[in-house]
Motif scaffolding. Sequence first.
Motif, short mmCIF file in Angstrom:
data_model
loop_
_atom_site.label_atom_id
_atom_site.label_comp_id
_atom_site.label_asym_id
_atom_site.label_seq_id
_atom_site.Cartn_x
_atom_site.Cartn_y
_atom_site.Cartn_z
N ASP A 14 0.82 -1.23 0.00
CA ASP A 14 0.00 0.00 0.00
C ASP A 14 0.85 1.27 0.00
O ASP A 14 0.38 2.34 0.42
CB ASP A 14 -0.96 0.03 1.20
CG ASP A 14 -1.97 -1.09 1.16
OD1 ASP A 14 -2.35 -1.50 0.05
OD2 ASP A 14 -2.37 -1.58 2.24
N THR A 16 2.89 4.15 -2.23
CA THR A 16 3.04 4.68 -3.57
C THR A 16 4.52 4.70 -3.93
O THR A 16 5.40 4.64 -3.06
CB THR A 16 2.48 6.11 -3.69
OG1 THR A 16 3.30 7.01 -2.93
CG2 THR A 16 1.04 6.17 -3.20
N ASP A 384 -7.46 10.32 -4.30
CA ASP A 384 -8.29 9.26 -4.88
C ASP A 384 -7.99 9.02 -6.36
O ASP A 384 -8.65 8.20 -7.00
CB ASP A 384 -9.78 9.62 -4.71
CG ASP A 384 -10.19 9.64 -3.24
OD1 ASP A 384 -9.72 8.77 -2.49
OD2 ASP A 384 -10.97 10.54 -2.85
N PRO A 386 -6.33 7.22 -9.19
CA PRO A 386 -5.63 5.93 -9.31
C PRO A 386 -4.40 6.07 -10.20
O PRO A 386 -4.42 6.79 -11.20
CB PRO A 386 -6.68 5.03 -9.96
CG PRO A 386 -7.51 5.97 -10.79
CD PRO A 386 -7.55 7.28 -10.04
N TYR A 387 -3.34 5.36 -9.82
CA TYR A 387 -2.09 5.41 -10.60
C TYR A 387 -1.81 4.05 -11.25
O TYR A 387 -2.21 3.01 -10.74
CB TYR A 387 -0.92 5.84 -9.71
CG TYR A 387 -0.89 7.34 -9.52
CD1 TYR A 387 0.02 8.13 -10.20
CD2 TYR A 387 -1.81 7.96 -8.69
CE1 TYR A 387 0.01 9.51 -10.06
CE2 TYR A 387 -1.84 9.34 -8.54
CZ TYR A 387 -0.91 10.11 -9.22
OH TYR A 387 -0.94 11.47 -9.08
N ARG A 388 -1.12 4.09 -12.37
CA ARG A 388 -0.83 2.86 -13.09
C ARG A 388 0.12 1.98 -12.28
O ARG A 388 0.94 2.47 -11.52
CB ARG A 388 -0.21 3.17 -14.45
CG ARG A 388 -1.19 3.84 -15.40
CD ARG A 388 -0.86 3.57 -16.84
NE ARG A 388 -1.79 4.26 -17.74
CZ ARG A 388 -2.96 3.77 -18.10
NH1 ARG A 388 -3.37 2.60 -17.65
NH2 ARG A 388 -3.73 4.46 -18.92
N SER A 389 -0.02 0.69 -12.46
CA SER A 389 0.76 -0.29 -11.70
C SER A 389 2.15 -0.44 -12.32
O SER A 389 2.45 -1.45 -12.95
CB SER A 389 0.03 -1.63 -11.69
OG SER A 389 -0.24 -2.06 -13.01
N SER A 398 -6.26 7.44 -14.43
CA SER A 398 -7.52 8.13 -14.69
C SER A 398 -7.47 9.51 -14.02
O SER A 398 -6.93 9.64 -12.92
CB SER A 398 -8.69 7.32 -14.11
OG SER A 398 -9.92 8.01 -14.23
#
Length: 406
Positions: A14, A16, A384, A386-389, A398
């Motif tokens: 969890d 970043t 909130d 979302p970030y690419r993996s 998004s």
Amino acid sequence: MRPRPYPVPFLATDETVPEALARLRGIAPVVPVELPGSVVVWAVLSHEAVKEVLGNDNRVFGKDKKHWPALHDGTIAEDWPLRTFLHGNHINTTDGTDHRRLRDYFGDAFSPRMVAALAERVREIVTTLLDSAEAGGDEIDLVPAFTEQVPMRVICELYGVPESAHALLRQRATTVLSHTSTPEAVHIARSRLHEYLGDLVDQKRAEPGDDLTSALVHARRGEDRLSHTELVDLLCLTLLAGHETTAHALANSIVSLCTHRDQLALAARDGLWSKVVEESLRVSSPVQANPFRFSLRETTVCGVDIPRGEALLVCLGGAGTDPNQYGPTAGEFDITRQPSPHLSFAYGPHFCAGAPLARLEGRIALSGLFGRFPDLDLTVGAKDIPYRSNFVTYGPASVPARLNRR
């Protein structure tokens, strides 16, 4: 040399990617870390350490994978997903004379003069996308509708790729770059990408046009010219690296401006879009961790011992938010900050050849977007988004927004 420190996980649960780099940088400027697949490399984290490594390319550090014994002696599994960053023979995997030869061919396409000539076409692309946005509803996801579209359309036009193939190329690039893609998926996506670009090279050889692919196919340096494999590898690198990073840079900039309305107002009033681009690149580098460099001999970086034959992950994101370089507010977006060069386009022999084009796209896209929709705002909180993996290229998956058309 002193005993090697015990490696720590590169990413905690969890956490970043920017949080991970800040945590690791707090340990030391260079730290051994464990990547997915139980592969241990050295994360280079501080501004000073990153600049030291990049400045010693071709002398102390190399980019050719032959310099990493663990990749060839069975230590690292053949299906390790991050092997994808070591494929090909292009400007990002070669050293010295070989690198300079390839870069000479490629650099001409991204000279300041050539990039300036693209400005009007970039404006037309941005205007077309904004017209489509205005014709739709008030709510929009700016990633698929705008930030991904601008660089993809620009680079496909450069290549001479028809619009019908844009979405497919984007899908394959995303699969290749995501570290959560299965090895099989990466292999298939990369193979099909190479197949498409190989067919494109053959087409431009037979019927040249006014595009970068045609220029590279027919370019010569005396008796030398690029082989078919070199051409495909070079085009593939540019598509993967140039499109993905610019898309993330645009999305990161939009999020920062929407959450700093005072700076958005200042940028719009005084036309400070260049400062917006540079500050966003610094604080939210679209390349957080650049794989890989290899130590050509035993050395030290900022006092940390590095044995010969080790892999280094050069963390441009860590360098950009280093308080020792940028002060206690290093992690904050502030276009009024006193100028201080960043390393998001790297440094030294491997400085990004596409930097002038990325900067141009950023200035034109951001000024166009907020010029058309000055009250544009996020529909979710910044936390909130979302970030690419992916921890190599890193940016929003998004950006939900409301245009707030007047």
